[in-house]
Design an enzyme around this catalytic site. Structure first.
Site, short mmCIF file in Angstrom:
data_model
loop_
_atom_site.label_atom_id
_atom_site.label_comp_id
_atom_site.label_asym_id
_atom_site.label_seq_id
_atom_site.Cartn_x
_atom_site.Cartn_y
_atom_site.Cartn_z
N CYS A 288 -54.79 -1.10 -28.89
CA CYS A 288 -54.65 -1.69 -27.55
C CYS A 288 -53.52 -0.98 -26.79
CB CYS A 288 -54.34 -3.17 -27.66
SG CYS A 288 -54.00 -3.96 -26.08
N SER B 243 -21.95 -17.03 -30.34
CA SER B 243 -22.45 -17.87 -29.25
C SER B 243 -21.81 -19.25 -29.37
CB SER B 243 -23.97 -17.98 -29.33
OG SER B 243 -24.57 -16.71 -29.22
N CYS C 277 -59.01 -9.36 -24.22
CA CYS C 277 -57.73 -8.75 -23.88
C CYS C 277 -57.82 -8.06 -22.52
CB CYS C 277 -57.34 -7.74 -24.95
SG CYS C 277 -55.83 -6.81 -24.56
N CYS D 7 -57.44 -3.92 -23.45
CA CYS D 7 -58.47 -3.17 -24.19
C CYS D 7 -59.84 -3.83 -24.16
CB CYS D 7 -58.02 -2.94 -25.63
SG CYS D 7 -57.88 -4.48 -26.58
N ASP E 117 0.82 -1.22 0.00
CA ASP E 117 0.00 0.00 0.00
C ASP E 117 0.86 1.26 0.00
OD1 ASP E 117 -2.21 -1.58 0.00
OD2 ASP E 117 -2.64 -1.38 2.14
N GLU F 170 -13.47 -27.01 -19.84
CA GLU F 170 -13.44 -26.11 -18.70
C GLU F 170 -14.86 -25.78 -18.25
OE1 GLU F 170 -12.36 -21.91 -20.18
OE2 GLU F 170 -11.78 -23.26 -21.80
N LYS G 194 -18.14 -23.67 -17.48
CA LYS G 194 -18.73 -22.50 -18.13
C LYS G 194 -19.19 -21.53 -17.04
CE LYS G 194 -22.20 -21.17 -21.57
NZ LYS G 194 -22.92 -20.18 -20.74
#
EC number: 6.5.1.2
Length: 669
Positions: free
Chosen positions: A422, A82, A401, A404, A37, A115, A117
Site C-alpha cells: 500500500c 512528565s 483502502c 491501494c 542603549d 502555580e 501551567k
C-alpha cells in the site's frame, strides 16, 4: 591602557546587569532607554575590539550572533519527566489528601506549592559556577537539543547569577497571546498556536534573528542545586534573588482546609484563564518539602510528589466541510473531519480526528453538520458532539483502502489495510524512519518525503541511501545548498545508535522502552536478536523472562526477525556501516556484581556528584530506583543521608557505602 579598558568593560557590564535586574525583576528602572542603549553599544564595541575581555556572562550576548547553531543533541543530567494529570477537582482533592496522609505518616507538616501551567516550550537551564553553561530542550526526556545561543537572547534569562553555584533549572519559554497574533500575521508560513511559534523561534539557526522576537520565560523547578535548599518556596525566594522570573500567581498552601483552599485557587485561576496575557492549560501542584519529595520518589513517567490539573477544553462551534479517510504506517484507517477554520485556546483548528466508525455513529455525524469542537488537553482537536444536524444519516467509512483500493479488515473498533505494498503505508514508514525520534534526518520533512515518493524517486527507506540527490538540483525548491544539506543529513544518520535504527524499523510493539529492555538483557545487537529468533521456542522463553515483555510483544519481535523484508533491510544497513550494536558505554556488563540489581541513593558523595555516580552504576547493569521500596536490592548511602535510610532499614534492605561498591567493582573502567 589594557587595565583601563578592562576596568571600563567590567564597570559597564556590572551597570547593565544592575539595570537589567531593576527593569525585568524589580520593575523599577532607574535609568532611561537612551542611557541603557548607549552603555550597551559601548560595551559591545569594546568587546569586539578587545575579544580577550569578553566572557560568557556578558550582557552583549543578548544581541545574539550571526554564527549558525547546530543544536547538538545532549544527554540530560537528570531524566526530564512528565507530570501525572487530573481532569476534575475530585481527582485533585484525592491527590492532596493522599500526599497529606503520606506526609503525616512520615512526620512532615504538609505544604503544597501551586502555580499556573504555562503552555509554552520546556527548557532546562544548566549553570556551572554561576554561569549559564547550556540550555537543553526537553527532547525525549533523556536527550535534548542545546539551544543556548538562542536562549541567551531572552532578557529574563540571567547569564550569570552572581554566586559560584551549580543549578539545573526547568522553565517554560513562551510568547504572549498579543505578540503571537501580531507576529503570526507577518509570517509567510503562519503557526497554529503560540507554543508552536515559540518552538519555531527557539530553533532558528541564527540567534541574531531570535533576538528580534519577544520570547519570555518563567522558571518553575529546581532539578539540582549545590545550595542547601529544603523547600520549594525557599528555593523560589533564592531564584528571585538570583534574578530569575517567577510566575506571580504562584502560591503556597499549608495548615487547615488545605484541600479546600487549593480547589478554590484552581477554580479562580481557571475562571481568569482568558485574562492571562499568555496561554495556560492548567495548574501544577507540588509537595513543598524537598526531603519529602525525596522519600515519595518517582515513577518512570512522573514524580509522585507533583500533579497537573488540566482545565476543561475550551469549545467552539464549526461546520464539517468534508470527511476524509487517512491511512497510517500500520495500515490503520482513521476518518478525519475537515471543518471551517475556528480559533480555540489560541490555535486555529481546521481538522479533527473521528477515530473510527463507532465514534462517528455514537455522535451521529456526517458532512454539513454543525459541531462542537474542543482541544482535548488544549492540544488534540476533537469533535465533541453534533450541535445541529444538517445532513441525512451518518458518514460510512468505505470497506476498501483509499490508497491501494484493497479490502479492509476489522480489528477491534478499527479498520486496517493489510496490503504490504500500500503506497500510503510505505510512505508512512519512510516518514517515521526519518522522524526526529528515529533516524532524525534533518531536512527530510513530511512534505519533502511526499514529493520524493510521488515523483517515484524513492519507494522505501533503502532508497534514501541509493538515490542520487543531485538529480533534484534545479527542481523547484531544491538549490545546490539545500541538496547538499540533505545529503549531509542522510550521511550523518548512519552514525545513529543501534537503538534508533531498531526503533526506526517500525516493528509492531517495539517502542523505545522495550528496546531498552532488550539491550539491558544482552540483546543489544542485530546479530544477538536475530540469532535468538531463529529458534522460535527458545526465543519465546527468553523474551518472556524479561520483565516488561509479554506474549504479544514477544511474538511480534520473533515474527519481525523472521520476516525476510525486515531482515533484508537490516542487512542492507549493516552493509552501509550502520551501527548494529549499542556502544559499549550504553551496554550492561554481564559479569558485573551490579548487573540486574535495583538500587537507590541517599546522601552526598565527595568523589562524584550523585547524577554521575548513578550513571556509572547503571552502566554496570544496575537499575536505578528513585525511591525506596521492598523490591530494592541495596541502598547506597553517602554523607548526611535522608529518610530513605530509615525506610530501608525498616524494610531490611542491604545498606552499602561507596567504599563497599568500589571494593566489588571498578566504576571507572
Amino acid at each position: 591602557m589594557g587595565k583601563d579598558i578592562k576596568d571600563e568593560i567590567l564597570s559597564l557590564r556590572d551597570a547593565i546587569k544592575k539595570w537589567d535586574r531593576e527593569y525585568y525583576v524589580d520593575s523599577s528602572p532607574t535609568v532611561g532607554d537612551v542611557t541603557y542603549d548607549k552603555a550597551l553599544l559601548r560595551l559591545q564595541y569594546l568587546e569586539n575590539r578587545y575579544p580577550e575581555y569578553k566572557t560568557l556572562d556578558s550582557p552583549t550576548l543578548k544581541f545574539g550572533s550571526d554564527l549558525l547553531n547546530d543544536f547538538k543533541e545532549v544527554e540530560h543530567s537528570y531524566p526530564i519527566l512528565s507530570l501525572d494529570k487530573a481532569y476534575d477537582v475530585k481527582e485533585l482533592l484525592l491527590w492532596v489528601e493522599k500526599m497529606s496522609l503520606e506526609g503525616s505518616n512520615l512526620g512532615f507538616d504538609m505544604g503544597i506549592s501551586a502555580e499556573p501551567k504555562i503552555d509554552g516550550c520546556s527548557i532546562v537551564l544548566y549553570y556551572k559556577d554561576g554561569i549559564l553553561e547550556k540550555a537543553l530542550t526537553r527532547g525525549d526526556g533523556r536527550f535534548g537539543n542545546n539551544v543556548i545561543e538562542n536562549v541567551r537572547t531572552i532578557k529574563n534569562v540571567p547569564l550569570c547569577i552572581g554566586e559560584r553555584v551549580e543549578l539545573v533549572l526547568r522553565g517554560e519559554i513562551y510568547i504572549t497571546k498579543k505578540d503571537f497574533l501580531k507576529i503570526n500575521h507577518t509570517l509567510d508560513d503562519s503557526y497554529i498556536n503560540a507554543r508552536n511559534l515559540t518552538s519555531g523561534i527557539l530553533r532558528r539557526i541564527n540567534s541574531r534573528e531570535v533576538v528580534n522576537f519577544p520570547l519570555d520565560i518563567f522558571v518553575y523547578d529546581i532539578l539540582y542545586s549545590s545550595l542547601e535548599l529544603n523547600t520549594n518556596h525557599d528555593a523560589f525566594d533564592k531564584l528571585k534573588h538570583f534574578g530569575f522570573k517567577l510566575n506571580p500567581f504562584c502560591k503556597f498552601f499549608c495548615g487547615k482546609n488545605l484541600g479546600e483552599n487549593i480547589i478554590n485557587y484552581v477554580k479562580e485561576i481557571e475562571e481568569q484563564r482568558e485574562r492571562f496575557e499568555y496561554e495556560i492549560d492548567g495548574v501544577v501542584l507540588k509537595v513543598d518539602d524537598f526531603r519529602l519529595r525525596d522519600v515519595l520518589g518517582y515513577t518512570s513517567h512522573h514524580p509522585k510528589w507533583s500533579i497537573a490539573y488540566k482545565f476543561e477544553s475550551l469549545r467552539a462551534v464549526s461546520k464539517v466541510i468534508d470527511i476524509v479517510v487517512q491511512v497510517g504506517r500500520s495500515g490503520k484507517i482513521t476518518p478525519v473531519a475537515n471543518i471551517e477554520k475556528v480559533l480555540i485556546a489560541g490555535a486555529f483548528i481546521t481538522s479533527a480526528s473521528l477515530h473510527n466508525q463507532d465514534y462517528i455513529d455514537s455522535i451521529g455525524l456526517n458532512v454539513k453538520d454543525v459541531v462542537a469542537i474542543s482541544r482535548r488537553g488544549d492540544v488534540i482537536p476533537a469533535v465533541e458532539l453534533v450541535v445541529e444536524k444538517l445532513s441525512v444519516g451518518n458518514f460510512k467509512i468505505p470497506n476498501y483502502c483509499p490508497s491501494c483500493k484493497k479490502s479492509l479488515i476489522k480489528e477491534g473498533a478499527h479498520l486496517f489495510c493489510v496490503n504490504i505494498h500500500c503506497p500510503l503505508k510505505i510512505m508512512g514508514h519512510i516518514k517515521y524512519f526519518c522522524s526526529k525520534k528515529c533516524m532524525n534526518i534533518v531536512g527530510l520533512s513530511e512534505k519533502t518525503i511526499e514529493f520524493l515518493f510521488n515523483m517515484n524517486f524513492i519507494s522505501s527507506e533503502i532508497d534514501l541511501y541509493t538515490f542520487d540527490f543531485d538529480r533534484l538540483i534545479g527542481l523547484k525548491g531544491f538549490n545546490f545548498k539545500r541538496v547538499n544539506k540533505l545529503k549531509r543529513s542522510i550521511e550523518e544518520s548512519k552514525n545513529r545508535p543501534f537503538k534508533k535504527l531498531l526503533l526506526a524499523m517500525g516493528i509492531k510493539d517495539l517502542g523505545i522502552n522495550t528496546i531498552l529492555l532488550l539491550i539491558n538483557n544482552n540483546l543489544n545487537s542485530f546479530d544477538a536478536i536475530s540469532l535468538l529468533c531463529q529458534d522460535n521456542k527458545n526465543a519465546l522463553v527468553k523474551l518472556l523472562d524479561i520483565k516488561g515483555i509479554g506474549e504479544r510483544i514477544a511474538f511480534n519481535i520473533i515474527r519481525a526477525f523472521n520476516d525476510k523484508i525486515i531482515l533484508d533491510k537490516f542487512n542492507f544497513f549493516k552493509g552501509l556501516g550502520f551501527k548494529m550494536q549499542e556502544d559499549s558505554i550504553n551496554c550492561v556488563v554481564d559479569s558485573s556484581f551490579l548487573f540486574g540489581k535495583k538500587f537507590c541513593i541517599t546522601g552526598s558523595f565527595d568523589e562524584y556528584p550523585r547524577h554521575v555516580l548513578i550513571d556509572k552504576i547503571t552502566k554496570k547493569g544496575a537499575i536505578f530506583n528513585s525511591s525506596v521500596s521492598r523490591y530494592l536490592d541495596f541502598l547506597l548511602v553517602g554523607k548526611s543521608p535522608g529518610l530513605k535510610l530509615k525506610k530501608a532499614n525498616n524494610l531490611g534492605i542491604k545498606i552499602l557505602s561507596l567504599f563497599d561498591i568500589k571494593n566489588l567493582v571498578n566504576l571507572d573502567d
